[in-house]
Design an enzyme around this catalytic site. Structure first.
Site, PDB file in Angstrom:
ATOM      1  N   TYR A 135      16.260  30.448   8.138  1.00 54.99           N
ATOM      2  CA  TYR A 135      15.128  31.213   8.677  1.00 54.99           C
ATOM      3  C   TYR A 135      15.097  31.228  10.202  1.00 54.99           C
ATOM      4  CZ  TYR A 135      12.931  31.137   4.035  1.00 54.99           C
ATOM      5  OH  TYR A 135      12.644  31.299   2.718  1.00 54.99           O
ATOM      6  N   CYS A 182      14.408  24.266   5.397  1.00 52.39           N
ATOM      7  CA  CYS A 182      13.547  25.104   4.552  1.00 52.39           C
ATOM      8  C   CYS A 182      12.768  24.221   3.574  1.00 52.39           C
ATOM      9  CB  CYS A 182      14.382  26.117   3.786  1.00 52.39           C
ATOM     10  SG  CYS A 182      15.485  27.083   4.842  1.00 52.39           S
ATOM     11  N   HIS A 192      -6.707  -7.261  12.607  1.00 55.79           N
ATOM     12  CA  HIS A 192      -5.469  -6.465  12.705  1.00 55.79           C
ATOM     13  C   HIS A 192      -5.295  -6.060  14.176  1.00 55.79           C
ATOM     14  CE1 HIS A 192      -2.266  -4.272  10.775  1.00 55.79           C
ATOM     15  NE2 HIS A 192      -2.734  -3.077  11.052  1.00 55.79           N
ATOM     16  N   ASP A 198      13.135  23.877   0.394  1.00 52.48           N
ATOM     17  CA  ASP A 198      13.978  23.261  -0.640  1.00 52.48           C
ATOM     18  C   ASP A 198      15.435  23.108  -0.256  1.00 52.48           C
ATOM     19  OD1 ASP A 198      11.742  23.747  -2.619  1.00 52.48           O
ATOM     20  OD2 ASP A 198      12.288  25.795  -2.092  1.00 52.48           O
ATOM     21  N   LYS A 242       0.846  -1.200   0.000  1.00 48.25           N
ATOM     22  CA  LYS A 242       0.000   0.000   0.000  1.00 48.25           C
ATOM     23  C   LYS A 242       0.884   1.255   0.000  1.00 48.25           C
ATOM     24  CE  LYS A 242      -0.323  -0.183   5.076  1.00 48.25           C
ATOM     25  NZ  LYS A 242      -1.128  -0.693   6.188  1.00 48.25           N
ATOM     26  N   ARG A 247     -11.200   0.077  14.307  1.00 45.90           N
ATOM     27  CA  ARG A 247     -10.944   0.878  13.110  1.00 45.90           C
ATOM     28  C   ARG A 247     -11.765   0.224  12.007  1.00 45.90           C
ATOM     29  NH1 ARG A 247      -4.721   1.414  11.148  1.00 45.90           N
ATOM     30  NH2 ARG A 247      -5.353  -0.470  10.064  1.00 45.90           N
ATOM     31  N   ARG A 269       1.066 -10.891   7.025  1.00 50.32           N
ATOM     32  CA  ARG A 269       0.929  -9.674   6.206  1.00 50.32           C
ATOM     33  C   ARG A 269       1.981  -8.630   6.558  1.00 50.32           C
ATOM     34  NH1 ARG A 269      -4.365  -9.799   8.494  1.00 50.32           N
ATOM     35  NH2 ARG A 269      -3.828  -7.805   9.473  1.00 50.32           N
TER      36      ARG A 269
HETATM   37  C1  LIG Z   1      -0.446  -1.778   6.806  1.00 46.99           C
HETATM   38  C2  LIG Z   1      -1.061  -3.056   7.187  1.00 46.99           C
HETATM   39  C3  LIG Z   1      -0.264  -4.205   7.398  1.00 46.99           C
HETATM   40  C4  LIG Z   1       1.249  -4.162   7.433  1.00 46.99           C
HETATM   41  O1  LIG Z   1       1.653  -3.566   8.639  1.00 46.99           O
HETATM   42  P1  LIG Z   1       3.199  -3.422   9.013  1.00 46.99           P
HETATM   43  O2  LIG Z   1       3.182  -2.916  10.415  1.00 46.99           O
HETATM   44  O3  LIG Z   1       3.764  -2.423   8.061  1.00 46.99           O
HETATM   45  O4  LIG Z   1       3.796  -4.756   8.858  1.00 46.99           O
HETATM   46  C5  LIG Z   1      -0.911  -5.404   7.627  1.00 46.99           C
HETATM   47  N1  LIG Z   1      -2.260  -5.470   7.668  1.00 46.99           N
HETATM   48  C6  LIG Z   1      -3.046  -4.378   7.518  1.00 46.99           C
HETATM   49  C7  LIG Z   1      -4.518  -4.508   7.611  1.00 46.99           C
HETATM   50  C8  LIG Z   1      -2.481  -3.135   7.284  1.00 46.99           C
HETATM   51  O5  LIG Z   1      -3.262  -2.062   7.146  1.00 46.99           O
END
Ligand SMILES: *Cc1c(COP(=O)(O)O)cnc(C)c1O
Length: 379
Positions: free
Chosen positions: A264, A313, A167, A315, A37, A135, A223
């Site tokens: 700055y 800054c 998750h 840039d 992602k 979530r 994952r």
């Molecule tokens: C982003 C995400 C992951 C990966 O998480 P990491 O902490 O980067 O390994 C796995 N599952 C879901 C649902 C996520 O949103």
């Protein structure tokens, strides 16, 4: 040959390959879904996906349908799971190209079933249970109702349930009690789903941190995201190699007299006559402005870490090379390493994150940019 870049994000696919192989070994019997992602956490989703599949990953994970479509357009046919969708999303293309879809509500399910009817084939769905992150995901009290709807749509051939997933909220703290309580809720939801739908369903819940620290939670599929990019979410990931480095070049070297303010707001002044190097990258390139205020921001010039002085800054930043006339050896055009893999003791994305109280995820995605945003221009 084209001129050297003002600023460069360099991605070491060898590091990605190395990290994925490590995760595949660690995952043991579990398949590995590499999460790409946010354009592969800023590393380039398509390059990372190809490299990861070559190194033994079996699945790819994305947040949005656009990200899934990008992989398919690049000719990647491996299983992809997409999990965060908005109301009225059109799933036709995703179903037609075999993208697996996260489903967390009856509304999600109805939209996905609509896409399946339009595509003329069943949608492969992963049912997401909210076990305590609060979530995305279906809350436990609505799970039975969702399963009834899934059963009906399965019966009619619109969907094919493949997995139940969740998750964690505290995977980066491997002994946190919520990991076990979330797992208990998950197991209950998974059992209810296999019973109600009368078929085996894959189980997946481990992100990078859980993959690295909790083999008991690997189940059928893990994952990992951040670990693929070589950044350790939890400590103890010594086998990982950071894949991203941020580089620039010295644009100007000059001597500034003692007592002059630099950049700055003049938050730093030259204590003596000073040699300074100008580096043409700034917060528009993803270098957090607050790094300058820490007084501890360093970059490597000529293989040596040197302090950035004054504010960052939009840039540019200014590097202190020491008292005027010292033999620093730095000349205009020299390479500057803003962060890298840390192997030579050079700066890392993790150090940046620690300095400003954030996580390395935010540093690499900030530098890599977010091509997912749609721009609307209102005249
Ligand atoms: C982003 C995400 C992951 C990966 O998480 P990491 O902490 O980067 O390994 C796995 N599952 C879901 C649902 C996520 O949103």
């Amino acid at each position: 040959m084209s001129a050297p870049a003002r600023a460069e994000v360099r991605i070491d696919l060898g590091a990605i390959r190395h990290n994925v192989r490590h995760l595949v070994l660690l995952g043991d019997d579990a398949a590995v879904m590499v999460v790409v992602k946010a354009d592969g956490y800023g590393h380039g989703a398509v390059d990372v996906a190809r490299t990861a599949l070559d190194a033994g990953a079996r699945w790819l994970g994305v947040c949005t349908l656009e990200e899934a479509a990008q992989l398919r357009a690049a000719g990647i046919t491996a299983p992809v799971l997409s999990w965060l969708h908005v109301p009225d999303e059109d799933f036709t293309g995703a179903v037609a190209t075999g993208v697996n879809l996260g489903v967390a509500s009856r509304r999600d399910l109805a939209a996905v079933a609509g896409g399946a009817r339009a595509a003329g084939r069943p949608a492969r769905i992963h049912l997401k249970i909210d076990t305590g992150l609060s979530r995305n995901g279906c809350p436990p009290h609505a799970w039975g109702d969702l399963l009834d709807a899934v059963a009906a749509h399965t019966e009619s051939g619109e969907v094919e349930p493949v997995a139940v997933w969740t998750h964690f909220a505290h995977a980066d703290a491997p002994a946190h009690p919520t990991i076990d309580s979330q797992t208990d809720r998950f197991d209950e939801a998974h059992a209810a789903a296999t019973t109600r739908l009368g078929r085996p369903l894959m189980a997946h819940l481990a992100n990078s941190a859980a993959t690295l620290t909790r083999p008991d939670l690997h189940r059928d599929l893990v994952r990992p995201g951040i670990a693929v990019y070589g950044l350790d979410p939890v400590g103890g990931g010594d086998h990982l190699r950071p894949a991203m480095s941020l580089r620039s070049r010295v644009a100007l070297v000059k001597t500034v007299a003692a007592g002059e303010g630099v950049s700055y707001g003049h938050i730093w002044s030259t204590p003596t006559d000073r040699d300074l190097a100008l580096v043409p990258v700034g917060y528009a390139d993803g270098v957090p402005r607050v790094l300058g205020a820490t007084g501890r921001f360093e970059v490597a010039v000529g293989g040596r870490c040197r302090p950035v002085v004054g504010r960052v800054c939009m840039d540019q930043v200014v590097v202190d090379l020491g008292p005027a006339g010292t033999d620093h050896g730095v000349v205009e055009g020299d390479e500057v390493l803003l962060f890298g893999d840390g192997r030579d003791g050079g700066p890392t994305a993790t150090e940046w994150a620690d300095l400003i109280g954030t996580i390395h995820y935010e540093i690499v995605t900030g530098v890599g940019g977010r091509p997912r945003l749609h721009r609307t221009v209102v005249a």
